[in-house]
Design a protein around this motif. Sequence first.
Motif, PDB file in Angstrom:
ATOM      1  N   THR A 214      66.980  69.407  -4.619  1.00  0.00           N
ATOM      2  CA  THR A 214      67.768  70.550  -4.190  1.00  0.00           C
ATOM      3  C   THR A 214      67.075  71.840  -4.596  1.00  0.00           C
ATOM      4  OG1 THR A 214      69.787  69.250  -4.487  1.00  0.00           O
ATOM      5  CG2 THR A 214      70.030  71.650  -4.343  1.00  0.00           C
ATOM      6  N   ALA A 215      66.930  72.748  -3.641  1.00  0.00           N
ATOM      7  CA  ALA A 215      66.301  74.032  -3.931  1.00  0.00           C
ATOM      8  C   ALA A 215      67.228  74.876  -4.801  1.00  0.00           C
ATOM      9  CB  ALA A 215      65.983  74.761  -2.631  1.00  0.00           C
ATOM     10  N   ILE A 216      66.660  75.468  -5.860  1.00  0.00           N
ATOM     11  CA  ILE A 216      67.442  76.307  -6.757  1.00  0.00           C
ATOM     12  C   ILE A 216      66.912  77.727  -6.672  1.00  0.00           C
ATOM     13  CG2 ILE A 216      68.130  76.709  -9.154  1.00  0.00           C
ATOM     14  CD1 ILE A 216      67.701  73.742  -9.673  1.00  0.00           C
ATOM     15  N   GLY A 217      67.750  78.634  -6.257  1.00  0.00           N
ATOM     16  CA  GLY A 217      67.352  80.026  -6.108  1.00  0.00           C
ATOM     17  C   GLY A 217      67.287  80.733  -7.449  1.00  0.00           C
ATOM     18  N   PRO A 218      66.663  81.916  -7.495  1.00  0.00           N
ATOM     19  CA  PRO A 218      66.586  82.670  -8.749  1.00  0.00           C
ATOM     20  C   PRO A 218      67.964  83.139  -9.206  1.00  0.00           C
ATOM     21  CG  PRO A 218      65.813  84.004  -6.918  1.00  0.00           C
ATOM     22  CD  PRO A 218      66.022  82.628  -6.385  1.00  0.00           C
ATOM     23  N   ALA A 219      68.196  83.069 -10.490  1.00  0.00           N
ATOM     24  CA  ALA A 219      69.455  83.537 -11.068  1.00  0.00           C
ATOM     25  C   ALA A 219      69.179  84.799 -11.864  1.00  0.00           C
ATOM     26  CB  ALA A 219      70.061  82.467 -11.972  1.00  0.00           C
ATOM     27  N   ARG A 220      69.826  85.867 -11.526  1.00  0.00           N
ATOM     28  CA  ARG A 220      69.616  87.134 -12.218  1.00  0.00           C
ATOM     29  C   ARG A 220      70.366  87.136 -13.541  1.00  0.00           C
ATOM     30  NH1 ARG A 220      70.980  93.278 -10.038  1.00  0.00           N
ATOM     31  NH2 ARG A 220      70.258  94.371 -11.909  1.00  0.00           N
ATOM     32  N   LEU A 221      69.633  87.443 -14.606  1.00  0.00           N
ATOM     33  CA  LEU A 221      70.240  87.484 -15.930  1.00  0.00           C
ATOM     34  C   LEU A 221      70.683  88.907 -16.272  1.00  0.00           C
ATOM     35  CD1 LEU A 221      67.740  85.207 -17.899  1.00  0.00           C
ATOM     36  CD2 LEU A 221      69.682  84.554 -16.466  1.00  0.00           C
ATOM     37  N   TRP A 222      71.775  89.025 -16.982  1.00  0.00           N
ATOM     38  CA  TRP A 222      72.355  90.304 -17.412  1.00  0.00           C
ATOM     39  C   TRP A 222      72.410  91.331 -16.276  1.00  0.00           C
ATOM     40  CZ3 TRP A 222      67.873  88.670 -20.410  1.00  0.00           C
ATOM     41  CH2 TRP A 222      68.224  87.779 -21.430  1.00  0.00           C
ATOM     42  N   PRO A 223      73.104  90.999 -15.219  1.00  0.00           N
ATOM     43  CA  PRO A 223      73.140  91.913 -14.061  1.00  0.00           C
ATOM     44  C   PRO A 223      73.813  93.250 -14.368  1.00  0.00           C
ATOM     45  CG  PRO A 223      74.761  90.153 -13.829  1.00  0.00           C
ATOM     46  CD  PRO A 223      73.915  89.798 -15.017  1.00  0.00           C
ATOM     47  N   GLN A 224      74.536  93.335 -15.490  1.00  0.00           N
ATOM     48  CA  GLN A 224      75.214  94.593 -15.802  1.00  0.00           C
ATOM     49  C   GLN A 224      74.262  95.654 -16.352  1.00  0.00           C
ATOM     50  OE1 GLN A 224      75.333  91.847 -17.510  1.00  0.00           O
ATOM     51  NE2 GLN A 224      75.304  92.220 -19.734  1.00  0.00           N
TER      52      GLN A 224
END
Length: 246
Positions: free
Chosen positions: A34-44
Amino acid sequence: MCRARAALVAGAGAALLGGCDTGGELKSAGEAPTAIGPARLWPQLPPASAAPYDYGEGATARIPGITVPHDDVHQLDPVAVVQADLKATTSRSSGSDELPADTVRKITACRSAPAACPVLQPYYRDLTGAGRDDMVLGVQRSDGRISVRVYMAEAGGLTRIMAVSDSVISVELAGRDVIMRVPSAIAGYEYRTAWSWDDHQRAMLPTRDEILRKAPEVAPTGRPSAKPSPEATMVPPPVTASAGRR
């Protein structure tokens, strides 16, 4: 006749289909991951609005007093180019390649004290894709670093499109890239930065910067190659300049 031909074709097709039953059929290789997209950390967190330091990328300068006949940089005196560059105004404020005062004095005195001239021999390569060579120069700084500079001829004048100083292991030309190898604080590793022409910025930019394990050094054979490489050419500076002192 047509019916006989159709029967033959049908028979051949049946034979082919029958052959497929004996083996060679497609088999499943299993489920695809399964392809896993980038997860943005600390978006705040607010995005940075300024660079943490000035590496000198994108800073260019028109070199005063230098004319380039037929836009041929091979005709230029490298010492005269570096001396004129000392008076150039950079396109934006950048102190990343500011030369030490002692190095500036030696550059200014290259004619009267050629043995101490820090200007290294030039190399030539079409780095901009304009169909003509650009000039790659090095200046040996008094602090042990090397200032690597690239100059492009355009409209009969000369523009500096790259200037960066570092403590280099080596400087290489690969295709249309200038590659600088720099020591890392991690034993056995080095930084490698590839500088490439960016047509939008009209400058050489560090397009690839990575840390890698050091490649084993190849001992020089001491034997010159049968003929020079067609990709890069080196021309000694004029005798009066006596550049290339190490």
